[in-house]
Write a protein that holds these residues in place. Structure first.
Motif, short mmCIF file in Angstrom:
data_model
loop_
_atom_site.label_atom_id
_atom_site.label_comp_id
_atom_site.label_asym_id
_atom_site.label_seq_id
_atom_site.Cartn_x
_atom_site.Cartn_y
_atom_site.Cartn_z
N LEU A 275 -57.42 -2.92 24.01
CA LEU A 275 -58.68 -3.63 23.80
C LEU A 275 -59.54 -3.56 25.06
O LEU A 275 -60.75 -3.37 24.99
N VAL B 95 -58.48 -15.00 12.57
CA VAL B 95 -57.13 -14.57 12.96
C VAL B 95 -56.58 -15.50 14.03
O VAL B 95 -55.42 -15.42 14.39
N ALA C 218 -55.29 -13.16 29.50
CA ALA C 218 -55.91 -13.60 28.26
C ALA C 218 -57.41 -13.78 28.44
O ALA C 218 -58.20 -13.38 27.58
N SER C 219 -57.82 -14.35 29.59
CA SER C 219 -59.27 -14.55 29.73
C SER C 219 -59.97 -13.22 29.93
O SER C 219 -61.08 -13.00 29.44
N ILE D 210 -59.16 -10.42 28.55
CA ILE D 210 -59.32 -9.76 27.26
C ILE D 210 -60.40 -10.47 26.44
O ILE D 210 -61.16 -9.86 25.71
N LEU D 211 -60.48 -11.77 26.64
CA LEU D 211 -61.51 -12.53 25.93
C LEU D 211 -62.90 -12.08 26.39
O LEU D 211 -63.80 -11.87 25.59
N ILE E 163 -62.02 -10.31 14.62
CA ILE E 163 -60.58 -10.03 14.69
C ILE E 163 -60.15 -9.87 16.14
O ILE E 163 -59.15 -10.43 16.58
N VAL E 164 -60.95 -9.12 16.89
CA VAL E 164 -60.60 -8.92 18.30
C VAL E 164 -60.62 -10.26 19.04
O VAL E 164 -59.70 -10.58 19.79
N VAL E 165 -61.65 -11.05 18.80
CA VAL E 165 -61.72 -12.35 19.46
C VAL E 165 -60.53 -13.21 19.05
O VAL E 165 -59.92 -13.88 19.88
N SER F 5 -50.56 -14.71 32.72
CA SER F 5 -50.92 -14.72 31.29
C SER F 5 -52.32 -15.27 31.12
O SER F 5 -53.10 -14.78 30.29
N PHE G 41 -53.77 -14.78 22.44
CA PHE G 41 -53.21 -14.53 23.77
C PHE G 41 -53.46 -15.72 24.68
O PHE G 41 -52.58 -16.19 25.38
N LEU G 42 -54.71 -16.16 24.66
CA LEU G 42 -55.10 -17.23 25.55
C LEU G 42 -54.25 -18.47 25.28
O LEU G 42 -53.77 -19.12 26.21
N LEU H 27 -47.93 -7.48 11.69
CA LEU H 27 -47.50 -8.69 12.39
C LEU H 27 -46.20 -9.22 11.81
O LEU H 27 -45.26 -9.56 12.53
N VAL I 105 -57.54 -12.26 18.12
CA VAL I 105 -56.35 -11.79 18.82
C VAL I 105 -56.37 -12.29 20.26
O VAL I 105 -55.37 -12.77 20.79
N ALA I 106 -57.54 -12.20 20.89
CA ALA I 106 -57.66 -12.65 22.28
C ALA I 106 -57.40 -14.15 22.40
O ALA I 106 -56.73 -14.59 23.33
N ILE I 107 -57.90 -14.92 21.44
CA ILE I 107 -57.67 -16.37 21.48
C ILE I 107 -56.17 -16.66 21.35
O ILE I 107 -55.64 -17.57 22.01
N SER J 239 -63.50 -8.64 25.00
CA SER J 239 -63.72 -8.63 23.56
C SER J 239 -65.14 -9.06 23.24
O SER J 239 -65.76 -8.58 22.31
N GLU K 7 -53.27 -18.96 14.48
CA GLU K 7 -52.00 -19.07 15.20
C GLU K 7 -52.18 -19.72 16.57
O GLU K 7 -51.52 -20.70 16.90
N PHE L 56 -63.32 -14.16 9.26
CA PHE L 56 -61.89 -13.94 9.10
C PHE L 56 -61.23 -14.50 10.36
O PHE L 56 -61.34 -13.92 11.43
N ILE M 7 -51.91 -7.97 8.85
CA ILE M 7 -50.90 -8.98 8.54
C ILE M 7 -49.52 -8.35 8.41
O ILE M 7 -48.55 -8.86 8.96
N PHE N 286 -55.77 -1.57 12.30
CA PHE N 286 -55.40 -2.62 13.23
C PHE N 286 -53.88 -2.79 13.28
O PHE N 286 -53.33 -3.71 12.72
N PHE O 9 -50.21 -16.96 11.10
CA PHE O 9 -50.48 -15.74 10.33
C PHE O 9 -50.06 -15.93 8.88
O PHE O 9 -50.71 -15.42 7.96
#
Lengths: 502, 305, 356
Positions: C286, B38, C328-329, C331-332, B91-93, C324, B99-100, C146, B95-97, C335, B41, B36, C143, C82, B232
């Motif tokens: 997270l 996500v 972001a990194s 959280i990556l 899904i978590v990854v 940022s 952000f990145l 969001l 969302v993190a991507i 995760s 985006e 999945f 979804i 979520f 999305f």
């Protein structure tokens, strides 16, 4: 010898799953591998199939040493595996499932017509009829198994490992299967049969190897042994038989009236006008090949699923269509058939897993009574000999058998008038099985009503006062403990009437 | 009302549908192998930025396109490594991507161009508009179908290609098998991870193209967060289209039409806030009628423990 | 029999810690890439976040809405939902709070309380809408939440551009200023930190206690952990989902409320979206694996990175967006639970695979 496994040892950390095992297989031989849960059968076969690598030991095929690093290596060497849980793609056709991995091509395209012809030829050659164009999801379990066998034959397998092949089959299908295995063996295919059903093994195998605690306790030919000798080799001791007291059952605790559940897409109903009662002080066993409506029936009488028609009464209260919470309030305790799907949360602690469903007795004004919970759960752990690091150990760190004991403890502790025990001893060792059976019998003596659903006929026969047999969503027959025999139940399970045989 | 609904609306629909469709096809590929995605985006946003960056560096749209695809493929490789290799929750990854991508594009925008918010350079040329011989001469149809960027044609061409690959070839057959029952595929000796990586990287390339269409096709500029949730919406299009290329095309065109309509309505007296809401509201309404069950499996474990 | 499992606690801490270090490492690479001095930049970042009492309180001010929204997100995540709609829920909370503070008559305290109630209710209902769409129509919550964000942003934008637009003001899209009797008191004079921070801290502890000691908290945790197990035990998913989404949205709404009552004293278009509070809240959640206390600390960490980033931008050539990138990194890495995975793989190699 076609296959020789020499001195196979497999260790996981401190645990030795296989200890210097020797195993051989001749061409056209059917060699059964039997043993208790955790005896090391699966590990040994996973090693042979390349899913695991041995810590020590060697595998020879036709005299040549092989080291398989993946199933594809094993497949290439002529080894095929039919898993206990079929490895099929339900939305694909029969032909697609059989040829996958070696699809006939026309350019880049997948030549589905050629595939169907190929499958047809194959099924004729080995006398295993299938319809290549049918969707696997629409095939009955027996056919699905046929597809699995054809698939490994198509891969060019000379050695076929069959893991608990009769688990989900009707007695008729089992009979057909065992015949097919013998016939294929005559055509030169060798079989390794993993099973714990002794009579099947006696019927179909040439030789039998028994494993216990990771070691071989004996390799014998079928002629020179019998079921008693085998079970001694398996268990290592005599089994004590528990005596059941005669009891006069009391009032109706569970009443199921005319429950019907329609199937998907207007197919046959999953449950068809089911009606029965369970009285105080009796154990009613429900036998049947899995997939004949047991799961759905359990869901209906525990409130997890609503019925289309009919009524469910619990201790005199009409609970039809109510939520599981209401069922529990009305006096239900439920040992679920799948301990990980329904019965526990792997990521949560032992304590959290131990209080589900009985929050009322563990809380006051919406607050958990932590002290009381700890004390009680600690007692259960002692009483049922649950092996756990601490009360805060996560569920996933408990072995399956220990989790099952915890669940049984949880559901038996509150003295509810009604208990559903679905596959209460699936995958637990002999000791735990005895503990669980004793707990169920004790509850019976304390005037509890128990509904036992099990795919193990021995368990049903040992514990039940009355036995109902489910077949295709109907109650195919009812037998009292006195008149029930393995044979009569088997006939009912297969859709026979049971009466005719008398 | 005539002025709202005329043929040029359809033409602009084709233009705005391309990024959606490309990304949604990427999502569909991932869904086929059971992932999945996500991160559509974020991947799209990265694509939009790297396309502008490539254009600025190389002064050539084709190299820019290639550069965008490579950059997003790298991002998708990261997504794949974390979710396939390390088995982190996809899904978590994802969302993190996302952000990145937001952070990194904004950072690079400043680092490279020394601007904030958006970058625009007159000397940059966007993607060319291609007229299709013969078709362009047909009245109305020519007006609608002809005169788009190559990526618009590529998107629709890819629908056919993917439809063929997924349902007619051995490759597609195995891809579907991996998604349907990975354990069974593995037991057959299929290299499950390889197929999954392939699908994820292909989705990255598609998102790269989608982003490039946004920043080089419709306009020639990059603005922070210019994808504005299109990734999305593409995800919803994937789900509604049942990960079937033709279905995905249908649902993408529906959303594209809403997008085009929302742009069109801005010239009228309706407050722009409401016209801009249209695609999102429409997406939710459409979701009412087409249900998707597959996501439930995926969203099971998210507490992060 | 209260034994603390030290190795487990250490591991729980080790993971985020290593992620932070890795995040800073990635940041260092980015700084180096744009030609900045890594050390100077990080010193400026520290100074911008905690360099003086003033900066420290500014960081906590910024952390306040992030903490509250993060608590809301944690609640939803713990229940297995979520909820990515914190932004929209904050916006509706803030808008409703501004309206209440503007139009409810009476003394300041009445205005404050009604603003808080309105804010929580608005955020809660907006969030429950997504929950309802899921229970009633099985619409993918991820979804819908969001998409509802975009709708909320645009709707609030419309409200402050037209019906609620300040009549006399500068012409920006914002409401009139609320009466200063309804302003939340500052904790220290001359500093931005307001009473909302205290409430956020309290809410953190309350939520942690709620999960640990109440039956509802227990049910929510089990629902998130294994929904079938919860159903089996008599937990009603639909009801609990509406409740947890409602509470989750209410906490986000409260975050928006305090931004109106404590910082801006009016609703300004984009005042919540531009600083990215909601996304920081999701990141904090997270980072902390949905643990309320952890999430609060993570919120402060992220706020510090952001205020620190501002310091960096003021005093060096490195842009604000560096934070940022670090976030972001971070959280990556979390995760992927990279540290755990690495440890596991080492172990796996030692014993050759884990047996089921």
């Amino acid at each position: 010898m076609l296959l020789q496994m020499k001195g196979i040892t497999k260790r996981y950390g401190s645990l030795t799953a296989n200890d210097a095992i020797n195993f051989t297989l001749a061409e056209g031989e059917v060699h059964a591998l039997i043993g208790e849960n955790g005896a090391g059968k699966s590990t040994l076969m996973r090693i042979l199939y390349g899913e695991e690598q041995p810590t020590e030991g060697h595998v020879f095929i036709a005299g040549q040493e092989h080291a398989f690093s993946s199933p594809s290596d094993a497949i290439r060497a002529g080894i095929g595996m039919v898993h206990q849980h079929f490895m099929l793609f339900p939305s694909f056709t029969v032909a697609e499932n059989i040829v996958i991995g070696r699809e006939p091509r026309a350019g880049m395209s997948f030549d589905r017509k050629a595939a169907a012809e190929q499958v047809k030829a194959l099924s004729e050659k080995y006398g295993m009829p299938v319809d290549p164009w049918e969707k696997v999801a629409d095939c009955p379990v027996g056919i699905q198994q046929r597809i699995e066998i054809l698939k490994v034959l198509n891969q060019g397998a000379k050695i076929i490992i069959m893991d608990e092949p009769s688990g989900a089959l009707t007695p008729l299908e089992v009979e057909w299967l065992l015949k097919a295995i013998k016939r294929l063996a005559k055509q030169g295919i060798s079989f390794i049969l993993i099973s714990h059903k002794l009579h099947e093994v006696m019927d179909s195998s040439d030789r039998i190897t028994v494993l216990r605690d990771g070691r071989v306790t004996g390799t014998v030919t079928a002629e020179e042994t019998d079921a008693v000798k085998l079970s001694q080799l398996m268990v290592g001791r005599e089994l004590v038989l528990t005596e059941k007291k005669r009891l006069e059952p009391g009032k109706n605790i569970l009443e199921v009236r005319d429950v019907t559940l329609s199937g998907s897409k207007g197919g046959k109903p999953v449950l068809d006008r089911i009606g029965f009662t369970v009285r105080a002080g009796e154990i009613v066993g429900i036998a049947g090949v899995s997939g004949n409506g047991q799961s759905e029936l359990l869901q209906v009488i525990s409130g997890l699923r609503n019925t289309d028609t009919g009524q469910v009464l619990l201790d005199g209260q009409d609970v039809t269509g109510k939520t599981p919470g209401t069922f529990r309030d009305a006096g239900l305790a439920h040992i679920p058939e799948d301990r990980y799907m329904w019965g526990s949360a792997k990521e949560e602690t032992v304590t959290d897993n131990a209080i589900m469903g009985h929050l009322r007795s563990f809380s006051r004004n919406g607050l958990l009574r932590k002290g009381q919970i700890k004390e009680t759960v600690a007692q259960w752990i002692d009483a049922y000999k649950v092996k756990t690091g601490s009360l805060d150990t996560r569920g996933k760190h408990l072995s399956g058998g220990n989790m099952q004991k915890l669940i049984v403890a949880r559901e038996m502790a509150h003295g509810t008038p009604f208990v559903i025990a679905a596959e209460p001893t699936r995958g637990v060792d002999i000791g735990a099985m005895e503990t669980i059976h004793d707990a169920l019998l004790k509850r019976r003596e304390e005037n509890g009503a128990i509904l036992l659903v099990s795919s193990e006929l021995t368990e049903i026969l040992k514990l039940s006062d009355r036995i109902l047999v489910l077949f295709e969503g109907r109650i195919a027959g009812e037998l009292s403990a006195e008149e029930a025999t393995e044979e009569r139940i088997s006939i009912l399970m297969a859709g026979g009437t049971g009466v005719e045989t008398n | 009302m005539e002025a709202i609904l005329d043929w040029s609306l359809l033409s602009s629909m084709f233009r705005v549908v391309a990024p959606l469709l490309l990304a949604a096809l990427g999502g569909a590929l991932c869904a086929r192998v059971g992932i999945f995605n996500v991160a559509l985006e974020g991947m799209m946003l990265t694509g939009a930025f790297s396309a502008i960056l490539g254009n600025y560096w190389f002064g050539n749209v084709w190299l820019a396109l290639l550069f965008a695809c490579l950059c997003v493929a790298a991002v998708s490789l990261l997504f794949g490594y974390l979710s396939i290799h390390l088995q982190a929750n996809a899904i978590v990854v994802g969302v993190a991507i996302n952000f990145l991508a937001t952070g990194l594009t904004a950072f690079c925008l400043f680092a490279v161009f020394n601007v904030k918010g958006q970058f625009y350079d007159k000397s940059m040329t966007g993607l060319p508009k291609w007229n299709i011989p013969l078709i362009q001469d047909i009245p109305v149809v020519g007006q609608i179908i002809s005169g788009h960027t190559p990526l618009v044609y590529a998107a629709f061409l890819l629908v056919g290609v993917l439809q063929y690959v997924l349902f007619k070839t051995v490759l597609g057959f195995r891809l579907n098998a991996v998604g349907e029952n990975p354990a069974a595929a593995k037991s057959l000796g299929l290299r499950v991870r390889r197929y999954q990586y392939g699908a994820v990287i292909a989705s990255g390339v598609l998102c790269g193209l989608a982003g490039a269409q946004l920043s080089l096709g419709q306009v020639t500029l990059f603005a922070e967060n210019m994808t504005a949730g299109r990734g999305f919406i593409a995800l919803v299009a994937t789900m509604l289209g049942q990960s079937n290329p033709l279905g995905v095309m249908g649902s993408s065109m529906l959303f594209g039409l809403m997008d085009a309509l929302s742009n069109r309505l801005q010239g009228f007296s309706v407050p722009t806030h409401f016209t801009m809401m249209l695609p999102y509201v429409m997406t939710i309404i459409v979701m009412l009628f087409f249900k998707d069950k597959s996501y439930l499996r995926q969203s099971g474990r998210i507490a992060g423990k | 029999m209260k034994r603390i499992n030290w190795t487990a606690s250490a591991q729980a801490l080790l993971n985020p810690l290593i992620a932070v270090l890795l995040g800073l490492l990635v940041g260092a690479i980015a700084i180096w890439a744009v030609g900045g001095s890594v050390i100077t930049t990080y010193v400026e970042m520290w100074n911008g976040a905690f360099g003086s009492f003033y900066f420290t309180t500014s960081t906590l001010t910024r952390a306040t809405p992030i903490i509250l929204a993060a608590l809301g997100v944690s609640l939803a995540f713990r229940a297995g939902f979520f909820n990515l709609g914190a932004e929209g829920q904050m916006i509706f909370g803030a808008l409703a709070a501004a309206i209440a503070a503007l139009y409810v008559p009476g003394p300041g305290i009445v205005k404050i309380i009604s603003a808080m109630i309105a804010g929580m209710l608005a955020g809660g209902l907006w969030s429950a809408l997504a929950g309802w769409l899921d229970t009633r129509f099985r619409m993918n919550l991820l979804i819908t939440t969001l998409l509802l964000n975009y709708i909320a942003v645009l709707f609030a934008g419309y409200m402050v551009s037209f019906p609620l637009k300040e009549k006399a003001g500068s012409g920006g899209a914002q409401t009139a200023m609320i009466d200063n009797s309804a302003w939340l008191p500052k904790l220290f004079s001359g500093m931005t930190l307001h009473a909302g921070f205290i409430i956020a801290a309290l809410a953190t502890i309350l939520l942690a206690l709620f999960f640990r000691y109440t039956t509802k908290g227990y049910e929510i945790r089990m629902l998130g952990s294994n929904p079938l197990f919860a159903a089996f035990g008599g937990v009603r998913r639909g009801k609990l989902m509406l409740l947890s989404m409602m509470l989750s949205g209410a906490l986000a709404g409260l975050a928006g409320t305090f931004e109106v009552l404590g910082t801006q004293y009016r609703y300004i278009d984009n005042m919540l979206s531009a600083p990215g509070y909601a996304w920081s809240a999701i990141m904090a959640t997270l980072l902390a694996s949905s643990n309320p206390i952890g999430a609060a600390f993570a919120a402060v960490l992220l706020a510090a990175l952001q205020t620190g980033g501002m310091g960096v931008e003021r005093n060096t050539e490195v842009p604000l967006e560096i934070s940022s990138v670090i976030q972001a990194s971070l959280i990556l890495f979390v995760s992927a639970r990279i540290t755990i995975s690495l440890i596991k793989r080492k172990k796996a190699r030692a014993v050759d695979g884990s047996h089921s």
